[in-house]
Design a protein around this motif. Structure first.
Motif, short mmCIF file in Angstrom:
data_model
loop_
_atom_site.label_atom_id
_atom_site.label_comp_id
_atom_site.label_asym_id
_atom_site.label_seq_id
_atom_site.Cartn_x
_atom_site.Cartn_y
_atom_site.Cartn_z
N PRO A 109 -5.88 -24.65 57.73
CA PRO A 109 -5.41 -25.70 57.40
C PRO A 109 -5.93 -25.50 55.83
O PRO A 109 -5.38 -25.94 55.01
CB PRO A 109 -5.49 -27.01 57.81
CG PRO A 109 -5.58 -26.17 59.36
CD PRO A 109 -6.55 -25.36 59.56
N ILE A 110 -7.24 -25.65 55.51
CA ILE A 110 -7.67 -25.75 54.84
C ILE A 110 -7.53 -24.28 52.95
O ILE A 110 -6.95 -24.74 52.18
CB ILE A 110 -9.20 -25.28 54.31
CG1 ILE A 110 -10.03 -26.59 54.92
CG2 ILE A 110 -9.80 -25.02 53.05
CD1 ILE A 110 -11.61 -26.78 55.25
N LEU A 111 -6.86 -22.76 53.75
CA LEU A 111 -6.35 -21.60 53.38
C LEU A 111 -5.24 -22.58 52.66
O LEU A 111 -4.83 -21.78 51.74
CB LEU A 111 -6.74 -20.19 54.12
CG LEU A 111 -8.07 -20.32 54.37
CD1 LEU A 111 -8.01 -19.14 55.35
CD2 LEU A 111 -8.34 -19.17 53.25
N ARG A 112 -4.15 -22.99 53.42
CA ARG A 112 -3.01 -23.73 53.60
C ARG A 112 -3.08 -24.29 51.99
O ARG A 112 -1.53 -24.23 51.32
CB ARG A 112 -2.19 -24.03 54.60
CG ARG A 112 -2.20 -22.94 55.41
CD ARG A 112 -0.98 -22.41 55.57
NE ARG A 112 0.72 -22.52 54.82
CZ ARG A 112 1.59 -23.66 56.29
NH1 ARG A 112 1.06 -23.03 56.91
NH2 ARG A 112 2.48 -23.69 55.87
N LEU A 113 -3.92 -25.34 52.68
CA LEU A 113 -4.12 -26.10 50.99
C LEU A 113 -4.51 -25.63 49.84
O LEU A 113 -3.51 -26.34 48.71
CB LEU A 113 -4.72 -27.28 51.77
CG LEU A 113 -4.30 -28.12 52.63
CD1 LEU A 113 -5.76 -29.27 52.91
CD2 LEU A 113 -3.44 -29.16 52.46
N GLN A 114 -5.27 -25.37 50.01
CA GLN A 114 -5.96 -24.19 49.31
C GLN A 114 -4.40 -22.94 48.14
O GLN A 114 -4.37 -23.06 46.81
CB GLN A 114 -7.01 -23.35 49.11
CG GLN A 114 -8.54 -24.01 49.37
CD GLN A 114 -8.91 -23.12 49.57
OE1 GLN A 114 -9.21 -21.92 50.45
NE2 GLN A 114 -10.44 -22.84 49.70
N ALA A 115 -4.02 -22.24 49.00
CA ALA A 115 -2.37 -21.83 48.80
C ALA A 115 -1.44 -23.02 47.66
O ALA A 115 -0.58 -22.63 47.09
CB ALA A 115 -2.26 -21.21 49.87
N ARG A 116 -1.59 -23.95 48.56
CA ARG A 116 -0.22 -24.37 47.89
C ARG A 116 -0.98 -25.46 46.78
O ARG A 116 -0.12 -25.25 45.31
CB ARG A 116 -0.40 -26.48 48.99
CG ARG A 116 0.47 -27.43 48.14
CD ARG A 116 2.45 -27.13 47.94
NE ARG A 116 2.42 -27.94 47.20
CZ ARG A 116 3.95 -27.37 46.72
NH1 ARG A 116 3.47 -25.95 45.81
NH2 ARG A 116 4.37 -27.98 45.94
#
Length: 601
Positions: free
Chosen positions: A328-335
């Protein structure tokens, strides 16, 4: 690599593993400490039990030998022969037979080397035992070898361990005891001789033949203040340098547990048990190696198990973090990277049903707010540009008005209308000052020029019925005050004070420096006002005729001063209904530097 080790996931895993290791290590340490204490207690109790068992076996033989010694001391045939009261051969044979019979019937006969009864002058001798035929014969010529034996005739204890005095080559250690021979039983009978018991030390070594000793431990025999190592034979040893009793509990109150330091500096434990009342002690030493051997292997296995468990826990935590947090953190960083590149569209896929979902919702809300802010900023910028365009257009009007007023002034002068010329000149200066001023603080002299121009206009408006006086303390011309501070005070004095009175009145302006403060006071002799009306003037709720600068009221001046200098400064109003109104301006004193002084025309 550096970022990987500095990541939150790595830190969480490291903290969990370290916490697990620390907790487990503390638990294992406490368990091992308890186990070590239990192992120590078990080792001490085992040693005490074994020593008491051996001591019991040895004590039965020593008690039997002690009974033999006591019988020899009181038997009539033996004492009669030794004392010389029975001198015949038959008496000697009878005494020998009686003593030999008792010796052979004794349970410890196999260890009893010699039983010797002698007179006090060492001339009459009786001996028997299993070792009388070996070594040096005992006769009046060798009897003196007994003189070196220490005698403790008043005790049932054994005297000590010595080398057999009747063996010259390869002498062995023997245990001996002495007792008195009296002329009769009971107390008060004279001593007529001595009985000696010489016992082989095999009495003790045979009893410990099957004794199991831990590694590094030894058995000692202590008698007569001397100690011997029991290792198949008796070997004398040095006593410990120090010996301190411990607080360990024992089954037998006579058992001693001590912490010792040997002559070589090595520390060890010793467990000592008495052999009945014989004066002999059996001691088992317990080395540190024996104490540690019981749990060293356990400690190593526990430590290995602890490390393996910690690694397993770390792997499980790493997997859980990767699944529940890292992805989830990687998804948030991508966003967030997409937002930084200008993509403000919402992403519902990052709004999970957990704490990270709250962060995702916050990011979507933030991107939406940023998008709205940018749109609003663009609209504001467009409106500002339009306003600037309108202001550029309106800049023509003040200059055109000023030029027009200047032309009217010259026409009035040509036509000898001096009042009109003076009034138009003041209005032109006033408009010029209002249109070009950009500084927030100006010298007091410049503010007075603006005030005078305004007063000229009002004086002609009211037909010259208004009079204004000035009392300015010398040296205050360069004192800095906010622009348009005095004009609203004069306007207030005219509109709220003098005009309701009938249009005639006097206005007085004073300027004084008090310490680090500048006080400007404007007083009129108008109609005055109620306190609530004065408060309304400062709060911006006053009503009245609209003047040239009507929107710059007293409340505006009061707020500007407080915003600029703090709440300790500003305006105050003192008024009495039907008498006067006094408005005081309090400012911090500051002077304008000559190079910054604005030229006012």
């Amino acid at each position: 690599m550096r970022r990987r080790f500095g990541s939150i996931k790595f830190r969480v895993v490291a903290v969990v593993v370290l916490f697990t290791l620390t907790s487990a290590l503390a638990s294992v340490s406490l368990s091992l400490r308890h186990f070590q204490r239990s192992a120590r207690e078990g080792l001490l109790q085992s040693a005490e039990f074994n020593l008491n068992l051996v001591a019991g076996v040895v004590n039965r033989d020593l008690d039997a030998l002690g009974a033999l010694r006591d019988w020899c001391g009181v038997d009539g045939s033996v004492s009669g022969y030794v004392s010389g009261s029975s001198t015949g051969v038959a008496d000697g044979i009878r005494a020998f037979s009686a003593m030999n019979g008792q010796v052979q019937l004794n349970r410890a006969y196999q260890y009893l080397l010699r039983t010797v009864a002698v007179s006090q002058d060492y001339q009459r001798i009786l001996q028997c035992g299993s070792g009388t035929t070996a070594g040096i014969p005992l006769n009046p010529y060798t009897i003196n070898r007994l003189e070196g034996l220490e005698r403790d005739l008043g005790s049932d204890q054994w005297s000590g361990v010595i080398t057999d005095p009747f063996t010259d080559v390869g002498g062995t250690h023997i245990l001996y005891s002495c007792g008195p021979i009296t002329s009769g039983t009971g107390r008060g009978h004279p001593e007529v001789g001595t009985v000696f018991l010489m016992v082989s030390t095999a009495l003790i070594t045979d009893s410990i033949a099957s004794y199991q000793l831990p590694e590094g431990c030894h058995l000692w025999l202590t008698v007569g203040g001397r100690s011997f190592v029991l290792d198949g034979a008796l070997s004398p040893i040095e006593s410990p340098v120090s010996s301190t009793p411990t607080a360990d509990e024992t089954f037998n109150v006579n058992t001693r547990v001590t912490q010792c330091t040997g002559a070589d500096g090595v520390e060890f434990l010793s467990v000592s048990c008495p052999i009945g009342g014989s004066g002999l002690w059996l001691t088992q030493t317990i080395s540190p190696k024996a104490l540690n051997a019981s749990f060293q292997g356990l400690y190593g296995s526990q430590l290995l198990l602890l490390v393996l468990c910690s690694i397993l826990i770390g792997a499980v935590v790493l997997w859980l973090l990767s699944r529940t947090i890292n992805r989830p953190i990687l998804r948030l960083q991508a966003r967030m990277d997409a937002i930084s590149q200008g993509d403000f569209s919402p992403d519902p896929s990052i709004e999970w049903d957990n704490e990270l979902g709250d962060v995702g919702r916050g990011i979507n809300h933030l991107s939406h707010s940023v998008e709205e802010l940018m749109e609003r900023r663009l609209a504001d910028e467009k409106a500002r540009q339009e306003l600037e365009y309108q202001m550029l257009q309106s800049q023509i009007n003040p200059h055109f008005l000023y030029n027009s007023l200047n032309s009217i002034k010259w026409m009035a002068t040509i036509q000898n209308a001096d009042g009109i010329a003076e009034m138009i000149t003041s209005l032109a200066h006033l408009l010029k000052n209002a249109s070009k001023g950009q500084q927030s603080l100006i010298p007091l002299s410049a503010e007075l020029d603006l005030l005078r121009n305004y007063f000229v206009i009002q004086k002609y408006r009211y037909g010259g019925a208004i009079v204004m006086s000035e009392d300015i303390e010398p040296g205050l011309d360069r004192a800095l005050i906010p622009r348009f501070t005095l004009q609203p005070l004069l306007e207030n004095a005219i509109f709220h004070g003098i005009e309701p009175k009938g249009g005639a009145g006097t206005i007085a302006l004073t300027a004084r420096r008090t310490g680090d403060e500048l006080e400007l006071t404007m007083t009129d002799d108008g109609v005055g006002m109620e306190p609530d009306q004065a408060a309304a003037l400062l709060s911006g709720e006053e009503t009245g005729p609209v003047g040239l600068f009507r929107k710059i009221g007293l409340s505006n001046v009061h707020r500007r001063i407080q915003y600029e200098f703090g709440t300790g400064y500003g305006l105050s109003i003192d008024s009495r209904l039907g008498s006067y109104t006094r408005v005081t301006v309090c400012l911090p004193f500051a002077q304008d530097r000559p190079r910054e002084k604005e030229e006012m025309s």
